[in-house]
Design a protein around this motif. Structure first.
Motif, PDB file in Angstrom:
ATOM      1  N   ALA A 144       3.916  19.042   9.410  1.00 21.11           N
ATOM      2  CA  ALA A 144       2.635  18.598   8.860  1.00 21.11           C
ATOM      3  C   ALA A 144       2.894  17.621   7.721  1.00 21.11           C
ATOM      4  CB  ALA A 144       1.826  19.785   8.349  1.00 21.11           C
ATOM      5  N   VAL A 145       2.186  16.495   7.742  1.00 24.81           N
ATOM      6  CA  VAL A 145       2.348  15.507   6.675  1.00 24.81           C
ATOM      7  C   VAL A 145       1.807  16.082   5.370  1.00 24.81           C
ATOM      8  CG1 VAL A 145       1.743  13.203   5.883  1.00 24.81           C
ATOM      9  CG2 VAL A 145       2.175  13.597   8.312  1.00 24.81           C
ATOM     10  N   GLN A 146       2.663  16.099   4.352  1.00 22.71           N
ATOM     11  CA  GLN A 146       2.264  16.607   3.041  1.00 22.71           C
ATOM     12  C   GLN A 146       1.957  15.479   2.055  1.00 22.71           C
ATOM     13  OE1 GLN A 146       2.324  20.098   2.359  1.00 22.71           O
ATOM     14  NE2 GLN A 146       2.688  20.299   4.552  1.00 22.71           N
ATOM     15  N   LEU A 147       2.789  14.450   2.131  1.00 20.40           N
ATOM     16  CA  LEU A 147       2.695  13.357   1.173  1.00 20.40           C
ATOM     17  C   LEU A 147       2.835  12.029   1.892  1.00 20.40           C
ATOM     18  CD1 LEU A 147       5.137  14.835  -1.469  1.00 20.40           C
ATOM     19  CD2 LEU A 147       2.675  14.656  -1.790  1.00 20.40           C
ATOM     20  N   ALA A 148       2.167  11.024   1.355  1.00 27.15           N
ATOM     21  CA  ALA A 148       2.330   9.655   1.853  1.00 27.15           C
ATOM     22  C   ALA A 148       2.695   8.764   0.675  1.00 27.15           C
ATOM     23  CB  ALA A 148       1.044   9.160   2.506  1.00 27.15           C
ATOM     24  N   VAL A 149       3.699   7.946   0.870  1.00 24.81           N
ATOM     25  CA  VAL A 149       4.057   6.928  -0.116  1.00 24.81           C
ATOM     26  C   VAL A 149       3.584   5.601   0.454  1.00 24.81           C
ATOM     27  CG1 VAL A 149       5.917   5.783  -1.362  1.00 24.81           C
ATOM     28  CG2 VAL A 149       6.025   8.252  -0.947  1.00 24.81           C
ATOM     29  N   VAL A 150       2.638   4.980  -0.216  1.00 29.93           N
ATOM     30  CA  VAL A 150       2.024   3.744   0.255  1.00 29.93           C
ATOM     31  C   VAL A 150       2.185   2.681  -0.818  1.00 29.93           C
ATOM     32  CG1 VAL A 150      -0.085   2.643   1.053  1.00 29.93           C
ATOM     33  CG2 VAL A 150       0.367   5.038   1.649  1.00 29.93           C
ATOM     34  N   ASN A 151       2.969   1.658  -0.493  1.00 28.37           N
ATOM     35  CA  ASN A 151       3.288   0.620  -1.476  1.00 28.37           C
ATOM     36  C   ASN A 151       3.833   1.219  -2.770  1.00 28.37           C
ATOM     37  OD1 ASN A 151       2.433  -1.418   0.271  1.00 28.37           O
ATOM     38  ND2 ASN A 151       0.337  -1.352  -0.507  1.00 28.37           N
ATOM     39  N   GLY A 152       4.631   2.288  -2.614  1.00 29.14           N
ATOM     40  CA  GLY A 152       5.228   2.918  -3.776  1.00 29.14           C
ATOM     41  C   GLY A 152       4.318   3.873  -4.509  1.00 29.14           C
ATOM     42  N   ARG A 153       3.097   4.057  -4.044  1.00 30.00           N
ATOM     43  CA  ARG A 153       2.148   5.003  -4.649  1.00 30.00           C
ATOM     44  C   ARG A 153       2.163   6.292  -3.872  1.00 30.00           C
ATOM     45  NH1 ARG A 153      -1.642   2.536  -7.698  1.00 30.00           N
ATOM     46  NH2 ARG A 153      -1.746   4.597  -8.686  1.00 30.00           N
ATOM     47  N   LEU A 154       2.145   7.406  -4.577  1.00 27.59           N
ATOM     48  CA  LEU A 154       2.343   8.717  -3.972  1.00 27.59           C
ATOM     49  C   LEU A 154       1.001   9.420  -3.791  1.00 27.59           C
ATOM     50  CD1 LEU A 154       4.717  10.531  -3.102  1.00 27.59           C
ATOM     51  CD2 LEU A 154       4.776  11.434  -5.432  1.00 27.59           C
ATOM     52  N   ILE A 155       0.636   9.695  -2.524  1.00 29.91           N
ATOM     53  CA  ILE A 155      -0.645  10.325  -2.206  1.00 29.91           C
ATOM     54  C   ILE A 155      -0.385  11.745  -1.701  1.00 29.91           C
ATOM     55  CG2 ILE A 155      -2.740  10.235  -0.804  1.00 29.91           C
ATOM     56  CD1 ILE A 155      -2.210   7.222  -0.445  1.00 29.91           C
TER      57      ILE A 155
ATOM     58  N   PRO B 126      -4.547   3.635  -2.223  1.00 33.52           N
ATOM     59  CA  PRO B 126      -3.845   2.425  -1.777  1.00 33.52           C
ATOM     60  C   PRO B 126      -3.617   2.422  -0.277  1.00 33.52           C
ATOM     61  CG  PRO B 126      -2.303   3.934  -2.834  1.00 33.52           C
ATOM     62  CD  PRO B 126      -3.677   4.503  -3.054  1.00 33.52           C
ATOM     63  N   VAL B 127      -3.626   1.236   0.315  1.00 31.79           N
ATOM     64  CA  VAL B 127      -3.315   1.073   1.725  1.00 31.79           C
ATOM     65  C   VAL B 127      -2.246  -0.001   1.870  1.00 31.79           C
ATOM     66  CG1 VAL B 127      -5.633   1.753   2.477  1.00 31.79           C
ATOM     67  CG2 VAL B 127      -5.107  -0.675   2.113  1.00 31.79           C
ATOM     68  N   ALA B 128      -1.498   0.075   2.959  1.00 30.44           N
ATOM     69  CA  ALA B 128      -0.482  -0.930   3.272  1.00 30.44           C
ATOM     70  C   ALA B 128      -0.868  -1.615   4.575  1.00 30.44           C
ATOM     71  CB  ALA B 128       0.889  -0.285   3.396  1.00 30.44           C
ATOM     72  N   ILE B 129      -0.908  -2.939   4.540  1.00 29.85           N
ATOM     73  CA  ILE B 129      -1.234  -3.724   5.729  1.00 29.85           C
ATOM     74  C   ILE B 129      -0.062  -4.650   6.025  1.00 29.85           C
ATOM     75  CG2 ILE B 129      -2.878  -5.322   6.765  1.00 29.85           C
ATOM     76  CD1 ILE B 129      -4.957  -4.350   4.774  1.00 29.85           C
ATOM     77  N   ASN B 130       0.495  -4.518   7.198  1.00 29.36           N
ATOM     78  CA  ASN B 130       1.652  -5.316   7.628  1.00 29.36           C
ATOM     79  C   ASN B 130       2.807  -5.268   6.621  1.00 29.36           C
ATOM     80  OD1 ASN B 130       0.116  -6.257   9.904  1.00 29.36           O
ATOM     81  ND2 ASN B 130      -0.853  -7.783   8.567  1.00 29.36           N
ATOM     82  N   PRO B 131       3.176  -4.073   6.159  1.00 28.88           N
ATOM     83  CA  PRO B 131       4.278  -3.997   5.189  1.00 28.88           C
ATOM     84  C   PRO B 131       5.612  -4.338   5.838  1.00 28.88           C
ATOM     85  CG  PRO B 131       3.679  -1.795   5.898  1.00 28.88           C
ATOM     86  CD  PRO B 131       2.672  -2.735   6.521  1.00 28.88           C
ATOM     87  N   ARG B 132       6.557  -4.787   5.006  1.00 30.50           N
ATOM     88  CA  ARG B 132       7.889  -5.127   5.510  1.00 30.50           C
ATOM     89  C   ARG B 132       8.753  -3.880   5.652  1.00 30.50           C
ATOM     90  NH1 ARG B 132      11.148  -7.731   2.292  1.00 30.50           N
ATOM     91  NH2 ARG B 132      10.077  -7.105   0.379  1.00 30.50           N
ATOM     92  N   GLY B 133       9.610  -3.881   6.638  1.00 34.60           N
ATOM     93  CA  GLY B 133      10.668  -2.890   6.735  1.00 34.60           C
ATOM     94  C   GLY B 133      10.284  -1.542   7.302  1.00 34.60           C
ATOM     95  N   VAL B 134       9.049  -1.375   7.768  1.00 35.74           N
ATOM     96  CA  VAL B 134       8.649  -0.043   8.213  1.00 35.74           C
ATOM     97  C   VAL B 134       9.005   0.247   9.671  1.00 35.74           C
ATOM     98  CG1 VAL B 134       6.775   0.217   6.563  1.00 35.74           C
ATOM     99  CG2 VAL B 134       6.339  -0.911   8.744  1.00 35.74           C
ATOM    100  N   ASN B 135       9.579  -0.712  10.366  1.00 31.94           N
ATOM    101  CA  ASN B 135       9.955  -0.486  11.762  1.00 31.94           C
ATOM    102  C   ASN B 135      11.382   0.029  11.886  1.00 31.94           C
ATOM    103  OD1 ASN B 135      11.061  -2.852  10.863  1.00 31.94           O
ATOM    104  ND2 ASN B 135      10.868  -3.935  12.818  1.00 31.94           N
ATOM    105  N   LYS B 136      11.918   0.570  10.807  1.00 29.76           N
ATOM    106  CA  LYS B 136      13.262   1.126  10.790  1.00 29.76           C
ATOM    107  C   LYS B 136      13.190   2.645  10.717  1.00 29.76           C
ATOM    108  CE  LYS B 136      15.027  -3.084  10.270  1.00 29.76           C
ATOM    109  NZ  LYS B 136      15.857  -3.756  11.285  1.00 29.76           N
TER     110      LYS B 136
END
Length: 475
Positions: free
Chosen positions: A450-461, A422-432
């Protein structure tokens, strides 16, 4: 011979309540293990059963949009049972279970024809009436409501819908002693405080505001008490009791007031079971158990203690994803401001967009998917600007995430996502600097810089192997 023996063993297991999924597979009607079941799915089954001589299939009437609504009758016994499903069009589990029940009964009939034994023991005592899809127009739309936008289960008083009128006419003509009101419930109901989903919830509906117990409601409560041991064994700590607040417009409450011993069955969520197949199987076992108990009167041996001991449904007690013990940074990045849990739910009963709906202490909730993020630090991540066409491979995407980019900004059409993630494009609220309730569901979790995990649109990578650690496939 071996196939016949296998069928007999599976049938014996189903009837005894000791069935496995493999046993049930012998009687699982194909094509109904999905999120939406419509009239076109059951029409061939209705055609088939119309040609069988051990049951009667008639057209009860028509929906708003003139789809047929069917009544199936089995047996000619004195005790009458009426069951109906999918009066809410987006609640299909019991419709599938009804056709599985017919498959079990058909197998019993064939066994009796071949051996002279094994027919349904209840058949001489019960007349069973089934309405397998009361709201076919709602089913077509995958909607709770009928084609007029009316909730059929709030039409028992005014009878403004043809579907509601047909159900009431059937009840008054048949005069059933017992009624089974078959529904699906929101997957976010928990079974009391168990932090587990209420995969099955039961209720003997009230017949008046005072929620008094008359003989017919008492019998319905006994029916629930009688199957509690079965459900406790099949679904440990996942049985709930639905709210019995009186609803004057609802059919279950109305039928209870008419002297019909009515049981509400609500099929709910289960771990890693996107189309509620375990609830479907349990429904079949409930129907078989109740038919046997009604035939013999054995349910009367049970008092109400079992019913009263079932924990009440905990509305909102389950979340789709809970990530616990996340470190939130100080505003200046100098250290840890707070350690919090983040809980997500996905709209569309687990099939929609995941949103963050709880920040803080989520320890009271159960989660279909959980992760302990102890020692991991929250970061909103940076935006990667789409200034030209970008073909995103998994390798390229993982590198961007590792470099601190959690999302993309710019024209969505410039991005071709071939990563399988999954990818997020122009998501809301991420400038906080911190997560935002009801909006932020895209961020990074790092440990030792080091980045271990990414949560993208609620999906855990998980970056280490590009895997999705959750499965928002719905329940």
């Amino acid at each position: 011979m071996l196939k016949q023996l296998s069928l007999w063993l599976a049938l014996s297991a189903v009837l005894s309540g000791l069935a496995t999924a493999a046993d049930y597979a012998e009687f699982t009607t194909p094509g109904l293990a999905k999120a939406q079941i419509t009239h076109s799915d059951i029409a061939p089954l209705i055609t088939y059963y119309k040609e069988q001589d051990w049951l009667e299939v008639t057209e009860l009437g028509r929906s708003v949009e003139q789809r047929p609504i069917y009544l199936i009758k089995i047996g000619d016994g004195e005790r009458k049972v009426l069951a109906w499903s999918q009066m809410h069009g987006d609640e299909p589990t019991a419709t599938a279970a009804i056709f599985d029940l017919l498959a079990v009964i058909e197998a019993q009939q064939k066994q009796q024809a071949a051996t002279g034994e094994g027919g349904p023991a209840w058949l001489d005592d019960i007349s069973l009436y089934l309405i397998p899809m009361l709201n076919p127009d709602g089913a077509e739309r995958n909607s709770r409501f009928n084609a007029l936008g009316i909730d059929v289960n709030r039409d028992a008083l005014a009878l403004q819908t043809p579907e509601g009128q047909l159900l009431m006419q059937a009840a008054k003509k048949i005069k059933p002693h017992y009624g089974f009101n078959l529904h699906d419930q929101n997957r976010y109901h928990g079974a009391g405080d168990n932090k587990k989903p209420a995969t099955i919830s039961l209720l003997a509906p009230a017949y008046n505001e005072a929620r008094e117990i008359n003989p017919s409601r008492h019998a319905a409560m006994q029916l629930v008490s009688a199957v509690k041991p079965l459900l406790d064994n099949a679904l440990p700590e996942q049985l709930g009791r639905y709210n019995d607040e009186y609803s004057i417009r609802s059919f279950g409450d109305t039928f209870s007031g008419m002297g019909i011993s009515t049981v509400l069955v609500e099929s709910g969520g289960q771990y890693n079971d996107p189309f509620r197949q375990q609830a479907r199987q349990i429904n079949v076992q409930l129907y078989l158990s109740w038919l046997e108990m009604i035939s013999t009167g054995r349910y009367r041996d049970f008092d109400l203690s079992g019913y009263n001991s079932i924990p009440m449904n905990n509305s909102g007690g389950m979340k789709d994803l809970i990530i616990s013990n996340i470190n939130l940074p100080q505003a200046d990045g100098s250290g840890v401001l707070a350690r919090v849990d983040l809980a997500f739910t996905a709209g569309g009963n687990g099939r929609g967009q995941a949103v963050l709906d709880e920040i803080g202490d989520a320890s009271i909730y159960g989660g279909y998917h959980t992760l302990d993020a102890s020692g991991m630090n929250y970061s909103p991540g940076k935006a990667y600007p789409l200034t030209g066409p970008l073909s995103l491979s998994a390798e390229k995407y993982l590198q961007l995430l590792a470099d601190g980019y959690s999302h993309f900004s710019g024209e969505a059409g410039l991005l071709t996502n071939s990563s399988g993630l999954p990818v997020a494009i122009n998501p809301r609220g991420v400038n906080k600097p911190w997560p935002q309730r009801r909006s932020t569901s895209t961020f990074l979790l790092s440990k030792d810089s080091a980045v271990q995990l990414a949560v993208v649109n609620g999906r855990l990578i998980r970056l280490a192997d590009a895997s999705l650690l959750d499965a928002f496939s719905g329940n």
